[in-house]
Design a protein around this motif. Structure first.
Motif, short mmCIF file in Angstrom:
data_model
loop_
_atom_site.label_atom_id
_atom_site.label_comp_id
_atom_site.label_asym_id
_atom_site.label_seq_id
_atom_site.Cartn_x
_atom_site.Cartn_y
_atom_site.Cartn_z
N ASP A 633 0.82 -1.22 0.00
CA ASP A 633 0.00 0.00 0.00
C ASP A 633 0.85 1.27 0.00
N PHE A 634 1.29 1.65 -1.19
CA PHE A 634 2.09 2.86 -1.37
C PHE A 634 1.24 4.02 -1.90
N GLY A 635 -0.06 3.95 -1.60
CA GLY A 635 -0.98 4.93 -2.18
C GLY A 635 -0.76 6.36 -1.76
N ILE A 636 -0.17 6.59 -0.57
CA ILE A 636 0.10 7.96 -0.14
C ILE A 636 1.59 8.18 0.09
N SER A 637 2.40 7.32 -0.49
CA SER A 637 3.85 7.46 -0.32
C SER A 637 4.34 8.74 -0.99
N ARG A 638 5.53 9.14 -0.60
CA ARG A 638 6.10 10.38 -1.13
C ARG A 638 7.51 10.10 -1.65
N ILE A 639 7.75 10.43 -2.90
CA ILE A 639 9.08 10.34 -3.48
C ILE A 639 9.77 11.67 -3.23
N LEU A 640 10.86 11.65 -2.47
CA LEU A 640 11.53 12.88 -2.08
C LEU A 640 12.49 13.32 -3.18
N LEU A 641 12.00 14.15 -4.05
CA LEU A 641 12.83 14.64 -5.15
C LEU A 641 13.83 15.67 -4.68
N GLU A 642 13.53 16.28 -3.52
CA GLU A 642 14.46 17.25 -2.96
C GLU A 642 15.40 16.54 -1.99
N THR A 643 16.57 17.13 -1.75
CA THR A 643 17.47 16.57 -0.76
C THR A 643 16.94 16.89 0.62
N ALA A 644 17.50 16.20 1.61
CA ALA A 644 17.03 16.40 2.97
C ALA A 644 17.19 17.85 3.41
N ASP A 645 18.23 18.52 2.94
CA ASP A 645 18.47 19.90 3.36
C ASP A 645 17.48 20.87 2.74
N ARG A 646 16.83 20.47 1.65
CA ARG A 646 15.94 21.38 0.96
C ARG A 646 14.48 21.01 1.13
N THR A 647 14.23 19.92 1.87
CA THR A 647 12.85 19.45 2.02
C THR A 647 11.98 20.52 2.63
N GLY A 648 12.52 21.24 3.61
CA GLY A 648 11.72 22.27 4.25
C GLY A 648 11.30 23.36 3.29
N GLN A 649 12.08 23.60 2.26
CA GLN A 649 11.76 24.63 1.29
C GLN A 649 10.66 24.18 0.35
N ASN A 650 10.39 22.91 0.37
CA ASN A 650 9.41 22.35 -0.55
C ASN A 650 8.12 22.02 0.19
N SER A 651 7.83 22.75 1.26
CA SER A 651 6.75 22.40 2.15
C SER A 651 5.39 22.46 1.50
N ASN A 652 5.25 23.26 0.45
CA ASN A 652 3.94 23.34 -0.18
C ASN A 652 3.53 22.02 -0.81
N SER A 653 4.50 21.16 -1.10
CA SER A 653 4.16 19.89 -1.72
C SER A 653 4.23 18.73 -0.76
N THR A 654 4.83 18.93 0.39
CA THR A 654 5.00 17.81 1.30
C THR A 654 4.27 18.02 2.61
N ILE A 655 3.70 19.17 2.86
CA ILE A 655 3.12 19.47 4.16
C ILE A 655 1.78 18.76 4.31
N GLY A 656 1.40 18.53 5.55
CA GLY A 656 0.07 17.95 5.81
C GLY A 656 0.16 16.63 6.52
N ILE A 657 -0.97 16.24 7.14
CA ILE A 657 -1.01 14.97 7.85
C ILE A 657 -1.19 13.85 6.85
N ARG A 658 -0.24 12.93 6.83
CA ARG A 658 -0.30 11.79 5.93
C ARG A 658 -0.08 10.54 6.77
N GLY A 659 -1.06 9.66 6.79
CA GLY A 659 -0.93 8.45 7.58
C GLY A 659 -2.23 8.12 8.29
N SER A 660 -2.16 7.19 9.21
CA SER A 660 -3.34 6.71 9.91
C SER A 660 -3.26 7.10 11.38
#
Length: 804
Positions: A633-660
């Motif tokens: 069940d990879f239906g809500i998985s996230r492929i991190l195209l940004e590096t760990a140092d830049r993930t915070g800058q990409n918050s518009n695409s990764t932010i939000g509650i994801r999971g159960s």
């Protein structure tokens, strides 16, 4: 309290007690004391030397307080410096039943005393790793500790040679010597450690040849001798063991000579790294036998000849690095058959001819570096070459065309004509060869069918012939109209059915997406995109997918995946009907935990780009026929195209509650971006649930109490109180040795779970460390179970002899 003369266990850890421990606590009181803990409080003053008088003591915990002064010379726990604080090691020799000594992650300094070899022969685990100030050498008589199964001396300042007596540790399973200051030769006596499955001695100063005796380590699944720089000679053929499944890393040494054709014996290996040596000769064609390789690093050597066509057999290869060699001839079209290929490095060689246009069909390829060769003609600009994130063809003066950012000259009509002729010639040869083969196959199949006509022909199974296309009608028939009888389960975005496709005996599972549910179409796309990128034995395997129109003219989307005959982990932890054969043993739980943690370690650290699952929970852990686990069940998985140092800058695409609910990382509720540490939190909530049998959404968890705090409140000494009682269906709760061993195992597991489910992400144990911990816990339990089985076998044998 001193009047309680029969008291054998006293625990006050995890409070706010302060003051000092009375000096006479062990002088004449508590004569029966076995288990004493003052840990995690605010005690100050010195550690009473009278504690050494508690001769029945088997466990003493004083950590995380404010004790000052030296450790008493006949007792020691917290810190040491040179010889002044190490006397306690000598006194521990009196503990004849000592099983484990762990000094890791402390402030020990000075030379490791030679008296460590006088510890009990029953000692199984000796952890001295991650104490950078420990110096000195490995004692010459380390072989006295014949009971050791794990020896950890990594990340220390220990120097000198590895003593040959280490070969006497016949029970050793894991040997960690990496990131120290060891030098000299690798002793051939290491070949006597036939139970060893983990040998890591990288980043030292070892020198000379690798002894061929290591070829006797037939249970080894990891061998890492990288970054010693002075290891030399040829690579011994005998160390190319079929048992190596995780990694063989000999990189950044001085190995020379050809790569032995016996490299083809590595049929189970995932990672092979021989970079940074002086290997010469051709890459043997037998490399194509390494069918499950995911990473092949041969860069910075002196290899020559052509790139082997046999690499097309390694269909799961993700990273291929052949940079800085002397390879010649063309880039073979065969590389376009490696569907999983993500990174291809061919720079600084003598390659010539065209860049094969067939590489355009590699949908996973995102990095291509063929710079500084003698390539010519038009650079492909279709398929993945149209939007590669990282492409380099610098230093090939005869190349032209390609995408704009390459800044190459446009191709002249003459160049295009030559390129087309060259490709046409290759195509003609290919078509002619293919046509001949097809004709021959057709004739053979016809003859075979005529011979077989009188007999009933069994249809091929999925294992023999994979699906390439499947229609809606085929799925409809295979599930009997998606009937309730074939329904295996329902989830957020759809339902899963058992399906038997025409012409195939082996049933499969079909996940049908409910496209009326908001987000289900996106979930289908995400799962397809993720599953085509990954390849790991502990991940669910996708067979094919179906995107069509159903009988009502509506959009239809489904995934066809392997059927897991034992259902989900959730069904085993919380069965509707409790029966003995439906429960999980301790060993099965440990195996499942290792499978899941290995899968997440792969997703986070060995996929490029990394993948975060985002929904780790029991219902997404599926069980095979042999009860090994597959993460699905990879239906809500996230492929991190940004590096760990830049993930915070990409918050518009990764932010939000994801999971159960119950498993989702707390930081997601505060708007933090998706990260691998979110999976770590979910994983370890799952781990606590597996061994306590309690769901994080249980009614008992209200307000400030959750599964993490529930486990932490009784850790470590009362873990049996919260353990899933069904564990005892498979273990004898009345056997003191078994009960003690189960408790020891549960303490280790719960410790890992608590360490990884901290509220603050930065405080969580890294997934790699958690994986190492769980492997060690499982291996220790397996060794204990094996010893019990052997013991029972001996007893049964004696009984049989007696009865005769």
């Amino acid at each position: 309290m001193y009047n309680l003369s029969s008291l054998w266990s006293f625990h006050v850890e995890g409070n706010r007690l302060h003051g000092s421990i009375p000096d006479d606590v062990g002088s004449k009181f508590f004569p029966a004391m076995e288990d004493l803990s003052f840990a995690n409080n605010r005690f100050t003053g010195g550690i009473p030397s009278s504690l050494s008088n508690l001769t029945t003591l088997t466990s003493l915990q004083l950590s995380t307080n404010g004790f000052t002064g030296l450790v008493p010379r006949d007792l020691g726990l917290l810190e040491a410096d040179d010889t002044a604080g190490w006397e306690f090691i000598t006194s521990l020799a009196n503990c004849s039943q000592l099983l484990q000594l762990s000094l890791s992650y402390n402030y020990f300094g000075g030379q490791l005393p030679s008296s460590v070899v006088n510890l009990s022969a029953t000692l199984q685990y000796l952890y001295l790793s991650d104490c950078p100030s420990i110096s000195g050498s490995i004692p010459q008589d380390i072989g006295n500790l014949v009971g050791l199964s794990i020896l950890g001396l990594a990340n220390t300042s220990i120097s000198g040679m590895i003593p040959s007596s280490i070969g006497k540790l016949a029970n050793l399973v894991q040997l960690s010597l990496y990131c120290a200051r060891l030098s000299g030769l690798i002793p051939s006596s290491l070949g006597n450690l036939t139970r060893l499955n983990w040998l890591a001695a990288y980043s030292n100063g070892l020198e000379g040849t690798v002894p061929a005796s290591l070829g006797k380590l037939t249970k080894l699944y990891l061998l890492d001798l990288s970054a010693n720089y002075r290891l030399n000679g040829s690579i011994p053929k005998k160390i190319l063991l079929p048992s190596l499944s995780y990694s063989l890393n000999l990189s950044h040494n001085s190995f020379s000579g050809p790569l032995p054709p016996e490299v083809g014996n590595l049929i189970n290996l995932n990672q092979l790294n021989l970079a940074g040596n002086q290997l010469s000769g051709r890459i043997p064609d037998t490399i194509g036998n390494c069918l499950v390789l995911e990473s092949l690093m041969l860069d910075d050597n002196m290899l020559e000849g052509s790139i082997p066509q046999s690499l097309q057999n390694v269909e799961g290869l993700q990273v291929l690095n052949l940079t800085m060699n002397k390879l010649s001839s063309r880039i073979p079209d065969a590389l376009s058959s490696i569907a999983a290929l993500q990174e291809l490095y061919l720079a600084h060689n003598n390659l010539s001819g065209l860049i094969p246009s067939s590489l355009q069909k590699l949908a996973s390829l995102h990095t291509f570096d063929a710079s500084f060769n003698d390539l010519q003609g038009e650079v492909p600009n279709g398929g993945v070459f149209a939007n590669l994130t990282d492409i380099s063809v610098t230093g090939n003066s005869k190349l032209c065309g390609g995408i704009a950012q390459l800044h190459l000259a446009p191709c002249s009509p003459h160049t295009l004509s030559n390129s087309k002729k060259d490709r046409s010639k290759s195509l003609m040869i290919s078509l002619t060869t293919t046509g001949a083969i097809l004709l021959l196959v057709s004739v053979l199949v016809t003859i075979w069918r005529l011979k077989q006509r009188p007999k009933s022909q069994a249809p091929p199974t999925i294992a023999e012939e994979g699906f390439q296309r499947v229609s809606y009608q085929a799925l409809l028939r295979g599930t009997n109209g998606f009937s309730e009888f074939n329904l295996l389960g329902k989830g957020r975005y759809g339902s899963v059915y058992k399906c038997t496709l025409e012409g195939h005996d082996t049933p499969v599972a079909v996940k049908v997406f409910n496209l009326q549910q908001l987000g289900s179409s996106k979930s289908f796309q995400t799962e397809c995109e993720t599953l085509r990128r990954v390849r790991h034995r502990s991940l669910i395997k996708i067979i094919t997918c179906c995107s069509s129109i159903d009988s009502r003219g509506q959009d239809f989307k489904a995934l066809v995946i392997d059927l897991m005959p034992n259902g989900s982990l959730d069904g085993r932890l919380h069965p509707k009907y409790s029966i003995a054969n439906n429960t999980l043993s301790l060993a099965q739980r440990l195996d499942i935990a290792v499978n899941v943690i290995d899968a997440l370690d792969y997703l986070h650290n060995h996929c490029q780009p990394p993948i975060v699952h985002c929904d780790v929970k029991p219902s997404n852990i599926l069980l095979t026929e042999d009860m090994s686990a597959r993460v699905g069940d990879f239906g809500i998985s996230r492929i991190l195209l940004e590096t760990a140092d830049r993930t915070g800058q990409n918050s518009n695409s990764t932010i939000g509650i994801r999971g159960s609910i119950g498993y989702v990382a707390p930081e997601y509720g505060e708007g933090s971006p998706i990260s691998a540490l979110g999976d770590v939190y979910s994983l370890e909530i799952l781990l606590l649930e597996m061994f306590t049998g309690r769901s994080p959404t249980d009614d008992m968890f209200k307000e400030s109490v959750d599964l993490h705090r529930f486990a932490e409140a009784v850790f470590p000494d009362r873990v049996l109180e919260i353990a899933d009682p069904t564990i005892w269906v498979h273990n004898d709760a009345n056997d003191e040795i078994t009960r003690s061993k189960v408790q020891e195992c549960l303490v280790s597991v719960v410790r890992t779970g608590i360490s990884c489910s901290k509220q603050q992400p930065r405080e969580r144990m890294p997934i790699q460390d958690a994986a190492m911990e769980m492997h060690a816990i499982r291996d220790a339990n397996l060794m204990f179970s094996s010893s019990i089985a052997v013991e029972h076998g001996v007893l049964i044998g004696h009984a049989s002899t007696f009865s005769k």
